[in-house]
Design a protein around this motif. Sequence first.
Motif, PDB file in Angstrom:
ATOM      1  N   ARG A  57       0.840  -1.212   0.000  1.00 53.96           N
ATOM      2  CA  ARG A  57       0.000   0.000   0.000  1.00 53.96           C
ATOM      3  C   ARG A  57       0.871   1.256   0.000  1.00 53.96           C
ATOM      4  O   ARG A  57       0.704   2.155  -0.816  1.00 53.96           O
ATOM      5  CB  ARG A  57      -0.908  -0.004   1.244  1.00 53.96           C
ATOM      6  CG  ARG A  57      -1.816   1.202   1.391  1.00 53.96           C
ATOM      7  CD  ARG A  57      -2.444   1.244   2.790  1.00 53.96           C
ATOM      8  NE  ARG A  57      -1.468   1.482   3.844  1.00 53.96           N
ATOM      9  CZ  ARG A  57      -0.996   2.673   4.196  1.00 53.96           C
ATOM     10  NH1 ARG A  57      -1.450   3.758   3.605  1.00 53.96           N
ATOM     11  NH2 ARG A  57      -0.087   2.809   5.134  1.00 53.96           N
ATOM     12  N   HIS A  62       3.507   5.683  -2.958  1.00 53.19           N
ATOM     13  CA  HIS A  62       4.689   6.515  -3.176  1.00 53.19           C
ATOM     14  C   HIS A  62       5.059   6.522  -4.667  1.00 53.19           C
ATOM     15  O   HIS A  62       5.326   7.571  -5.263  1.00 53.19           O
ATOM     16  CB  HIS A  62       5.842   5.994  -2.312  1.00 53.19           C
ATOM     17  CG  HIS A  62       7.013   6.914  -2.237  1.00 53.19           C
ATOM     18  ND1 HIS A  62       8.028   6.769  -1.342  1.00 53.19           N
ATOM     19  CD2 HIS A  62       7.344   8.013  -2.977  1.00 53.19           C
ATOM     20  CE1 HIS A  62       8.921   7.732  -1.522  1.00 53.19           C
ATOM     21  NE2 HIS A  62       8.531   8.495  -2.517  1.00 53.19           N
ATOM     22  N   SER A  65       2.776   8.567  -6.600  1.00 54.77           N
ATOM     23  CA  SER A  65       3.015  10.001  -6.345  1.00 54.77           C
ATOM     24  C   SER A  65       4.133  10.539  -7.236  1.00 54.77           C
ATOM     25  O   SER A  65       4.073  11.660  -7.718  1.00 54.77           O
ATOM     26  CB  SER A  65       3.404  10.244  -4.881  1.00 54.77           C
ATOM     27  OG  SER A  65       2.436   9.716  -4.031  1.00 54.77           O
ATOM     28  N   GLU A  73       4.825  20.051 -12.736  1.00 51.52           N
ATOM     29  CA  GLU A  73       6.011  20.725 -13.293  1.00 51.52           C
ATOM     30  C   GLU A  73       6.143  20.466 -14.788  1.00 51.52           C
ATOM     31  O   GLU A  73       6.613  21.318 -15.541  1.00 51.52           O
ATOM     32  CB  GLU A  73       7.273  20.244 -12.583  1.00 51.52           C
ATOM     33  CG  GLU A  73       7.384  20.777 -11.163  1.00 51.52           C
ATOM     34  CD  GLU A  73       8.383  19.970 -10.371  1.00 51.52           C
ATOM     35  OE1 GLU A  73       9.438  20.520 -10.058  1.00 51.52           O
ATOM     36  OE2 GLU A  73       8.114  18.795 -10.076  1.00 51.52           O
ATOM     37  N   LYS A  92      14.551  17.038 -14.382  1.00 46.63           N
ATOM     38  CA  LYS A  92      13.889  16.730 -13.112  1.00 46.63           C
ATOM     39  C   LYS A  92      12.651  15.854 -13.344  1.00 46.63           C
ATOM     40  O   LYS A  92      12.435  14.862 -12.646  1.00 46.63           O
ATOM     41  CB  LYS A  92      13.504  18.019 -12.392  1.00 46.63           C
ATOM     42  CG  LYS A  92      12.939  17.698 -11.050  1.00 46.63           C
ATOM     43  CD  LYS A  92      12.357  18.843 -10.310  1.00 46.63           C
ATOM     44  CE  LYS A  92      11.851  18.276  -8.994  1.00 46.63           C
ATOM     45  NZ  LYS A  92      10.635  18.855  -8.540  1.00 46.63           N
TER      46      LYS A  92
END
Length: 332
Positions: A57, A62, A65, A73, A92
């Motif tokens: 989970r 993560h 995300s 961005e 990035k």
Amino acid sequence: MYGNAFVDPDEWKKLKKGDKTPEDPVKLEAFQAKIDRGEKIEPSDWMPKEYRRQLIRMIEQHANSELIGALPEGTWITRAPGFKRKMAIIAKVQDEIGHAQLLYNAAESLGKSRVAMLNDLMSGKAKYSNVFNYPALTWADVAVIGFLVDGAAIVNQLINSKGSYGPYCRALKRICAEEAFHLKQGHDAFVALATGTPKQQSMLQEALNRWWRPLIHFFGPSDKQSVHGETLQRWKVKMASNDDMRNKFFDQYVPKITEVGLTIPDPELRKDEATGEWFYGDPDWDEFFRVIKGDGPCNKERLAVRHWVNENHQWVSDALLRPDRVRMVPLA
Ligand code: FAQ
């Protein structure tokens, strides 16, 4: 071994159905003792079902995300002010997608396939960080994300990189090394605006005002409201509580924000010097729960991108995984 993971396919089927059969107490005690000694748990080691479920989970959220986190961005690549900033933001955004891949790998080592994780992301079943459901309206929002969202992520990831699950900790160490560069580019963009023209300064202040509340939410609900915190800390998956991490973030970043002349948009924010604890005004936790349940300003837009990618880029996975299905068109 099942797929990328050391889990029996029948065990995995039961786990998916929410198998709650009690664990062998002897194995459970040995497992906890290993964690208490600070040893790492590896994919082939015995682990309680709940440890596996919780890790999937959390690592899956993560990974999601990082994947969705590239989008706010990403929308600024074509509009970045100047060639150097454009190059940096392209790099990035690529890194964030790479972090997602590392984390999906770590989650796969526990038995859930990448395809299943991406499907759960698209259907809204699996979560991702609240912060990426807000828009980056101006270049100043990009500076705030690069400096403060990355800064917040590093606080969390550095602490948890010392945790118990080997593949997750190793992924976090690599991610933190790259995030340190993200932070430098974010700080540079942040300071350039803070020390720029009055218009640039007010643009940055407005962006900070927009992001402050989502940033407080980033660390999760208060310890009293946290559902999984206690279990995850006992198993050293989370190496600090949500409130402790948030406190650390305030300690590190409040001085950096105010030293460049910005105002924190919370008149109630203060530190108790005796205890080291920070107090802040009500950050509207209702908003947090609404956003993470799918009702934020950009939730639909973010997931629509994943659906678009899934539909239009299927040929890439076909080419990699099922080359027999790809029709080669000769060049004219
Ligand atoms: N957003 O019981 P707790 C990045 C959910 S990476 C959404 O306290 P837990 C890089 C939680 O899942 C950012 N949902 O939960 C980057 C649970 O719901 P569930 C991501 C949240 O797991 C930078 C419920 O609330 N980082 O930024 C959030 O013990 C710049 C109850 O909460 C990580 O994922 C939230 N903020 O603690 C990329 C780090 N907070 O599952 C691009 C790893 C809580 O029962 C640009 N994760 N929820 O339905 C963690 O450290 C933990 O999972 C927490 C939450 C601390 C996020």
